[in-house]
Scaffold this motif. Sequence first.
Motif, PDB file in Angstrom:
ATOM      1  N   ALA A  85     -31.804  57.834  46.059  1.00 22.98           N
ATOM      2  CA  ALA A  85     -30.434  57.669  45.589  1.00 22.98           C
ATOM      3  C   ALA A  85     -30.494  57.060  44.186  1.00 22.98           C
ATOM      4  CB  ALA A  85     -29.651  56.763  46.532  1.00 22.98           C
ATOM      5  N   ILE A  86     -29.612  57.519  43.342  1.00 25.45           N
ATOM      6  CA  ILE A  86     -29.470  56.952  41.993  1.00 25.45           C
ATOM      7  C   ILE A  86     -28.052  56.404  41.892  1.00 25.45           C
ATOM      8  CG2 ILE A  86     -29.535  57.397  39.518  1.00 25.45           C
ATOM      9  CD1 ILE A  86     -31.289  59.848  40.059  1.00 25.45           C
ATOM     10  N   VAL A  87     -27.925  55.132  41.529  1.00 21.79           N
ATOM     11  CA  VAL A  87     -26.606  54.542  41.281  1.00 21.79           C
ATOM     12  C   VAL A  87     -26.516  54.310  39.776  1.00 21.79           C
ATOM     13  CG1 VAL A  87     -24.952  52.780  41.968  1.00 21.79           C
ATOM     14  CG2 VAL A  87     -26.870  53.319  43.476  1.00 21.79           C
ATOM     15  N   VAL A  88     -25.486  54.859  39.169  1.00 29.82           N
ATOM     16  CA  VAL A  88     -25.418  54.821  37.706  1.00 29.82           C
ATOM     17  C   VAL A  88     -24.059  54.288  37.253  1.00 29.82           C
ATOM     18  CG1 VAL A  88     -24.938  57.317  37.713  1.00 29.82           C
ATOM     19  CG2 VAL A  88     -25.629  56.237  35.604  1.00 29.82           C
ATOM     20  N   ALA A  89     -24.102  53.384  36.283  1.00 28.74           N
ATOM     21  CA  ALA A  89     -22.876  52.758  35.770  1.00 28.74           C
ATOM     22  C   ALA A  89     -22.203  53.669  34.739  1.00 28.74           C
ATOM     23  CB  ALA A  89     -23.213  51.413  35.144  1.00 28.74           C
ATOM     24  N   ARG A  90     -20.868  53.762  34.847  1.00 28.86           N
ATOM     25  CA  ARG A  90     -20.094  54.569  33.893  1.00 28.86           C
ATOM     26  C   ARG A  90     -19.886  53.828  32.568  1.00 28.86           C
ATOM     27  NH1 ARG A  90     -16.647  55.841  37.767  1.00 28.86           N
ATOM     28  NH2 ARG A  90     -15.146  54.336  36.999  1.00 28.86           N
ATOM     29  N   PHE A  91     -19.889  52.504  32.597  1.00 27.19           N
ATOM     30  CA  PHE A  91     -19.740  51.710  31.362  1.00 27.19           C
ATOM     31  C   PHE A  91     -20.887  52.085  30.419  1.00 27.19           C
ATOM     32  CE2 PHE A  91     -19.140  48.140  28.618  1.00 27.19           C
ATOM     33  CZ  PHE A  91     -17.877  47.621  28.883  1.00 27.19           C
ATOM     34  N   ASN A  92     -20.567  52.326  29.160  1.00 24.34           N
ATOM     35  CA  ASN A  92     -21.569  52.809  28.194  1.00 24.34           C
ATOM     36  C   ASN A  92     -22.205  54.119  28.669  1.00 24.34           C
ATOM     37  OD1 ASN A  92     -21.232  50.665  26.370  1.00 24.34           O
ATOM     38  ND2 ASN A  92     -22.649  49.363  27.515  1.00 24.34           N
ATOM     39  N   GLN A  93     -21.354  55.017  29.115  1.00 24.83           N
ATOM     40  CA  GLN A  93     -21.828  56.283  29.674  1.00 24.83           C
ATOM     41  C   GLN A  93     -22.611  57.123  28.656  1.00 24.83           C
ATOM     42  OE1 GLN A  93     -18.817  58.355  31.840  1.00 24.83           O
ATOM     43  NE2 GLN A  93     -20.121  60.089  32.356  1.00 24.83           N
TER      44      GLN A  93
ATOM     45  N   ILE B  36     -23.369  48.780  45.788  1.00 21.34           N
ATOM     46  CA  ILE B  36     -23.479  50.193  46.191  1.00 21.34           C
ATOM     47  C   ILE B  36     -24.944  50.550  46.461  1.00 21.34           C
ATOM     48  CG2 ILE B  36     -23.002  52.570  45.474  1.00 21.34           C
ATOM     49  CD1 ILE B  36     -20.530  50.758  46.265  1.00 21.34           C
ATOM     50  N   ALA B  37     -25.847  49.961  45.682  1.00 20.33           N
ATOM     51  CA  ALA B  37     -27.278  50.195  45.952  1.00 20.33           C
ATOM     52  C   ALA B  37     -27.647  49.691  47.345  1.00 20.33           C
ATOM     53  CB  ALA B  37     -28.127  49.500  44.889  1.00 20.33           C
ATOM     54  N   GLN B  38     -27.144  48.514  47.692  1.00 21.84           N
ATOM     55  CA  GLN B  38     -27.474  47.946  49.007  1.00 21.84           C
ATOM     56  C   GLN B  38     -26.875  48.806  50.128  1.00 21.84           C
ATOM     57  OE1 GLN B  38     -27.372  43.731  49.349  1.00 21.84           O
ATOM     58  NE2 GLN B  38     -26.919  43.760  51.532  1.00 21.84           N
ATOM     59  N   LYS B  39     -25.639  49.267  49.934  1.00 22.44           N
ATOM     60  CA  LYS B  39     -25.021  50.118  50.967  1.00 22.44           C
ATOM     61  C   LYS B  39     -25.816  51.406  51.145  1.00 22.44           C
ATOM     62  CE  LYS B  39     -20.175  48.648  50.832  1.00 22.44           C
ATOM     63  NZ  LYS B  39     -20.014  48.466  52.275  1.00 22.44           N
ATOM     64  N   LEU B  40     -26.247  52.008  50.041  1.00 17.83           N
ATOM     65  CA  LEU B  40     -27.030  53.241  50.144  1.00 17.83           C
ATOM     66  C   LEU B  40     -28.382  52.959  50.796  1.00 17.83           C
ATOM     67  CD1 LEU B  40     -26.119  54.794  46.700  1.00 17.83           C
ATOM     68  CD2 LEU B  40     -25.648  55.801  48.932  1.00 17.83           C
ATOM     69  N   ALA B  41     -29.002  51.842  50.427  1.00 14.45           N
ATOM     70  CA  ALA B  41     -30.296  51.490  51.031  1.00 14.45           C
ATOM     71  C   ALA B  41     -30.156  51.340  52.539  1.00 14.45           C
ATOM     72  CB  ALA B  41     -30.828  50.206  50.399  1.00 14.45           C
ATOM     73  N   ARG B  42     -29.066  50.740  52.955  1.00 12.40           N
ATOM     74  CA  ARG B  42     -28.872  50.463  54.385  1.00 12.40           C
ATOM     75  C   ARG B  42     -28.578  51.704  55.218  1.00 12.40           C
ATOM     76  NH1 ARG B  42     -25.723  44.685  54.624  1.00 12.40           N
ATOM     77  NH2 ARG B  42     -27.598  43.417  54.448  1.00 12.40           N
ATOM     78  N   THR B  43     -28.269  52.827  54.566  1.00 17.41           N
ATOM     79  CA  THR B  43     -28.057  54.049  55.352  1.00 17.41           C
ATOM     80  C   THR B  43     -29.361  54.508  56.001  1.00 17.41           C
ATOM     81  OG1 THR B  43     -28.542  55.542  53.503  1.00 17.41           O
ATOM     82  CG2 THR B  43     -26.231  54.872  53.774  1.00 17.41           C
TER      83      THR B  43
ATOM     84  N   ALA C 256     -30.486  42.648  46.785  1.00 21.57           N
ATOM     85  CA  ALA C 256     -30.190  43.821  47.615  1.00 21.57           C
ATOM     86  C   ALA C 256     -31.473  44.471  48.124  1.00 21.57           C
ATOM     87  CB  ALA C 256     -29.373  44.824  46.803  1.00 21.57           C
ATOM     88  N   SER C 257     -32.488  44.482  47.269  1.00 20.68           N
ATOM     89  CA  SER C 257     -33.750  45.105  47.659  1.00 20.68           C
ATOM     90  C   SER C 257     -34.420  44.305  48.778  1.00 20.68           C
ATOM     91  CB  SER C 257     -34.661  45.205  46.436  1.00 20.68           C
ATOM     92  OG  SER C 257     -35.767  46.014  46.723  1.00 20.68           O
ATOM     93  N   ARG C 258     -34.441  42.991  48.614  1.00 24.37           N
ATOM     94  CA  ARG C 258     -35.077  42.163  49.658  1.00 24.37           C
ATOM     95  C   ARG C 258     -34.257  42.209  50.952  1.00 24.37           C
ATOM     96  NH1 ARG C 258     -36.616  38.809  45.132  1.00 24.37           N
ATOM     97  NH2 ARG C 258     -34.606  37.773  45.264  1.00 24.37           N
ATOM     98  N   ALA C 259     -32.927  42.183  50.824  1.00 25.53           N
ATOM     99  CA  ALA C 259     -32.088  42.164  52.034  1.00 25.53           C
ATOM    100  C   ALA C 259     -32.211  43.472  52.808  1.00 25.53           C
ATOM    101  CB  ALA C 259     -30.633  41.913  51.658  1.00 25.53           C
ATOM    102  N   SER C 260     -32.306  44.575  52.098  1.00 24.67           N
ATOM    103  CA  SER C 260     -32.351  45.881  52.782  1.00 24.67           C
ATOM    104  C   SER C 260     -33.781  46.294  53.114  1.00 24.67           C
ATOM    105  CB  SER C 260     -31.715  46.952  51.891  1.00 24.67           C
ATOM    106  OG  SER C 260     -32.440  47.081  50.684  1.00 24.67           O
ATOM    107  N   GLN C 261     -34.757  45.631  52.480  1.00 22.08           N
ATOM    108  CA  GLN C 261     -36.165  46.016  52.646  1.00 22.08           C
ATOM    109  C   GLN C 261     -36.431  47.453  52.176  1.00 22.08           C
ATOM    110  OE1 GLN C 261     -39.066  43.995  54.127  1.00 22.08           O
ATOM    111  NE2 GLN C 261     -37.653  42.810  52.862  1.00 22.08           N
TER     112      GLN C 261
END
Length: 165
Positions: A22-30, A68-75, A109-114
């Motif tokens: 999964a890639i999560v990308v910010a729209r700010f400074n698109q 959003i990264a953590q939510k995607l990781a947890r899927t 998020a990385s440590r929490a989701s492993q």
Amino acid sequence: MSEPPPSAALEPDSKGEGHRFAIVVARFNQFVTSQLLKGAREGLLAHGVKERDIFVAWVPGSFELPLIAQKLARTGRFSAVICLGAIIRGETPHFEYVAAEAARGIADASRASQVPILFGVLTTDTAGQALARAGGKGGNKGYDAALAAIEMANLTRAIGALGNP
Ligand code: INI
């Protein structure tokens, strides 16, 4: 002569086949982050990841990346999540808050989701410096984050195969 001992080292492995990212990308400074996304896609595809195994989610700004990264990781659907953003200092202290929370949030998020969650977030003084690292003279930080994601995905899988004592 006795057999040499089996290797106890986990070597870097940049083969991306068989992983979903999964890639999560910010729209700010698109104008910068779209180039980071292009680099990340190229990095994944060049290392054997299938187009159908790349999932992209846009968020408003880098501050929103960790949740959003953590939510995607947890899927449980992804071997790693790649966060992409561009935080440019400009004139306000906002930069410091956004940069600090993005970095801390992604690590947490990385440590929490492993699940490996990669920090492909530029923090620069100027737009020119950001563009240089998004496909310009300084390479493409999105491409680098994609390679790191593949390596971390393979490491995680290899360690998982060692068992869970
Ligand atoms: N978001 C960025 O991704 N980069 C920036 O440079 C930036 N600055 O400088 O303000 C930025 N701010 C927005 C922030 O990420 C949030 O989206 C916003 O505060 C709403 O929560």
